[in-house]
Design a protein around this motif. Structure first.
Motif: not given
Length: 354
Positions: A126-130, A133-134, A344-349
């Motif tokens: 699987p992909l990295e969390i970064t 996120r992108s 899109m405003k969520h802190s995750f991003f």
């Protein structure tokens, strides 16, 4: 040379027969065949009228139904391009279209492959969390363009997200199942007539239950897609509607009672009290049993503990933020689910948490 009849360019199933060195529309020099789907043959080409720019051409099968469906998709792609002329909003770009020897041809920007293929090329890693996120932010940007165009994509999954040659850019593709929201609202008041919309593992619960079909179903599917990119596993792996709802409720709880009341497929999945009924088949008698599951009125599993626990510990804060984003994208009541802009405003991003 002598004129070759149209027949020899089309096989018995209506597919375009590719020959290396074919020139389409007098300018597109075909270099290779990239693949073949239900609707089309996909060619890699160089545009000789534009400095040998690389493009991809979908050559639609020569068949009335396929042509009609593809023209509908094409009109949606033209609409998306018209609202995003610079191509900054992460929907796949249709450059042009033409007809050749009975085949509708659509010219697209070249992309590397879809995300399901990409992960399998990584050996299923699987992909990295970064990266998630992108890519997640890019996917939401694409959904905001769909919304501006009044389109519900309705079939969001890793197969319909393309990754660019740079291995960073992702674009939403395959608008063949997408729906004009106005038409959906006009038909049956926005209530799904069938639960067979989109692909099983990514289908929102309000579609499974027959409650509504609207923009929020794309938010649900986007959540399921992002989660899978991070874990490498399909999140809701049900083989029928009832199982799907069961798996969704384990993590997200039941619908509010008022929604169950107006669900078109209520009898299949709920008791008169709004409690979910799990369909089980007795292994011996093969009789179908319907087991009430009041325990599912509230979640019995959590995203952080049960879904994301194996995701690298180093990124604990990021993981907690992602779990929080998922819990919101998976709110059972579609009217309470955050819209694209809110996601899109969520802190995750945005936060710098590690």
């Amino acid at each position: 040379g002598s004129k070759v009849d149209d027949e020899s360019f089309t096989d018995l199933e209506g597919y375009y027969i590719f020959r290396p060195g074919d020139v389409l529309n007098g300018r597109f020099f075909a270099t290779s065949k990239q693949g073949r789907g239900t609707f089309s043959t996909v060619l890699r080409v160089k545009d000789q009228a534009d400095g040998d720019r690389e493009c991809v051409i979908k050559v639609i099968r020569n068949n009335e139904y396929m042509k009609k469906k593809s023209l509908e998709e094409m009109q949606k792609l033209v609409l998306l391009t018209s609202k995003d002329p610079e191509g900054k909003r992460n929907c796949v770009r249709l450059f042009s279209h033409f007809e050749q020897r009975g085949h509708l041809c659509m010219v697209f920007e070249p992309m590397l492959m879809n995300l399901r293929e990409y992960i399998s090329k990584r050996g299923g890693r699987p992909l990295e969390i970064t990266d998630v996120r992108s890519m997640g932010f890019q996917l939401l940007r694409a959904l905001s363009l769909c919304k501006r165009c009044g389109l519900i994509h309705a079939d969001l999954k890793p197969d319909n997200l393309l990754i660019g040659m740079d291995r960073k850019t992702v674009k939403l593709s395959d608008f063949g199942s997408s729906l004009h929201r106005q038409e959906v609202v006009r038909t049956n008041n926005g209530v799904p007539v069938t639960s067979l919309i989109g692909s099983m593992g990514y289908r929102a619960p309000e579609i499974l239950a027959g409650i509504s079909l609207d923009f929020p179903c794309d938010i649900w599917s986007a959540g399921a897609t992002l989660c899978e990119l991070l874990t490498g596993k399909i999140l809701y792996k049900g083989t029928n509607d009832n199982q799907m709802l069961l798996l969704q409720m384990e993590l997200c709880g039941n619908f509010p009672k008022k929604l169950v009341k107006r669900a078109a497929f209520r009898e299949k999945h709920f008791g008169s009290d709004g409690v979910f009924l799990e369909t089980k088949v007795d292994p011996l008698s093969k009789v179908e049993l319907r087991v009430p599951r009041p325990d599912l009125n509230t979640p019995i599993k959590s995203f952080e503990k049960d879904v994301l626990r194996h995701v690298a510990k180093a990124k604990r804060k990021k993981r907690a933020e992602f779990a929080n984003l998922l819990a919101q994208m998976f709110i059972m009541d579609p009217s309470k689910r955050p819209n694209v802009k809110e996601c899109m405003k969520h802190s995750f991003f945005h936060s710098s948490a590690q």
